[in-house]
Design a protein around this motif. Structure first.
Motif, short mmCIF file in Angstrom:
data_model
loop_
_atom_site.label_atom_id
_atom_site.label_comp_id
_atom_site.label_asym_id
_atom_site.label_seq_id
_atom_site.Cartn_x
_atom_site.Cartn_y
_atom_site.Cartn_z
N TYR A 294 -27.57 24.08 -96.04
CA TYR A 294 -28.07 23.18 -97.07
C TYR A 294 -27.21 21.92 -97.11
N GLU A 298 -27.39 19.88 -102.30
CA GLU A 298 -28.30 20.93 -102.73
C GLU A 298 -27.57 22.26 -102.95
N ARG A 301 -29.44 24.74 -105.16
CA ARG A 301 -30.51 25.51 -104.51
C ARG A 301 -29.92 26.64 -103.66
#
Length: 319
Positions: A294, A298, A301
């Protein structure tokens, strides 16, 4: 520089991508341009406040990259070296300051992304299999979450030491990953203690349990007399208080709640474990499964996916 900052504990949304001052370089420290940061469940525990830290803080306990500068009193490390570290806070950032005492210079054949994926969990798997319970040929070993980053390493290292490995997973996809890593038997979680006893007769020599609350009681029931329960994490939540008589009734069982810091307490011990791990990676004896990468921005997330069990193997953040 840019980094992830936690100013208040809570859900993944508290992981804020922010502008931060360049970190200060003190004597004995090394400044590293971060290539990748490993994402681990301990980062979740820090984020939610289960393991409290002073606020604000930059999370992340593991990473790898290239040395950008060295402080006074630093020997054995030069600008441009490829390095990794574990158990040092502040890795969710474009640059990190690492004490040279915790720094690992990467050998030929180990790339920074792979090192970022294996340093913390690899050192943990090493102390669990070499020190907490020294796995020997013929041992029966139970590894929970056998398709996760830790689980895949534990399966492989236990097999290198000659064990029969039983893994637990939640899906067919994860079962396939565990078997590819070398697991001899793979079970689902429901009723695993009975299934383990059916396979072994008397139970396993050791259980490596990073799940915690939901597996703890059955993990004890899966042990043979004088077996070792190594509770190294609590992904499903903390384990309630335990009556020591439970250990007596199970056949003089052993229970430990180990931490990495206690097993890399000296530079010599850190170097021994890292040399084994990186050596196995370089030779191909230990495969590191990086499932997702990622962008650093992020990180929230990445935490969401990790906590929701949507990942297998290792998760990395890339600045």
């Amino acid at each position: 520089m840019r980094a992830i900052v936690v100013s208040a504990t809570g859900g993944p949304e508290v992981l804020t991508y922010s502008d931060c001052p360049e970190p200060e370089l003190n004597p004995g420290d090394v400044l590293v341009d971060v290539t990748a940061s490993g994402v681990n469940f301990i980062d979740v525990y820090h984020r939610i406040g289960r393991y409290p830290l002073s606020l604000p803080f930059v999370p992340g306990n593991e990473g790898a990259g290239t040395v950008a500068a060295v402080g006074e009193d630093v020997e054995g490390v030069s600008v441009g070296d490829k390095v990794a570290w574990a158990n040092v806070m502040g890795s969710y950032a474009e640059r990190a300051v690492v004490p040279v005492s915790h720094l690992l210079v990467l050998p030929e054949g180990v790339e920074p992304e792979v090192a970022a994926a294996v340093s913390l969990q690899g050192l943990t798997a090493h102390y669990l299999t070499h020190s907490v319970h020294e796995v020997r040929p013929g041992d029966d070993v139970l590894v929970h979450a056998a398709a996760g980053g830790m689980g895949l390493l534990l399966v492989q290292i236990a097999k290198l030491r000659g064990a029969r490995v039983i893994g637990t997973v939640s899906t067919e996809e994860k079962e396939e990953l565990a078997r590819q890593a070398g697991a001899d038997e793979v079970l689902r979680y429901r009723g695993f203690a009975d299934a383990v006893r059916d396979l072994t007769g008397s139970g396993v020599h050791v259980v490596y349990d990073g799940v915690g609350a939901t597996t703890f009681e059955e993990s004890l029931a899966a042990l043979r007399p004088r077996g070792m329960m190594a509770l190294y994490g609590q992904a499903s939540g903390p384990v309630p208080p335990v009556d020591p008589q439970v250990l007596a009734r199970g056949g003089s069982l052993f229970l430990t709640r180990p931490t990495l810091a206690a097993y890399i307490a000296t530079r010599d011990e850190l170097a021994w474990r890292a040399s084994d791990i990186f050596g196995w990676v370089a030779s191909g004896e230990l495969r590191v499964h990086i499932s997702r990468r990622y962008p650093l921005s992020e990180a929230a997330r990445a935490h969401e996916d990790l906590e929701a069990r949507r990942t297998t193997g290792k998760v990395l953040l890339i600045p």
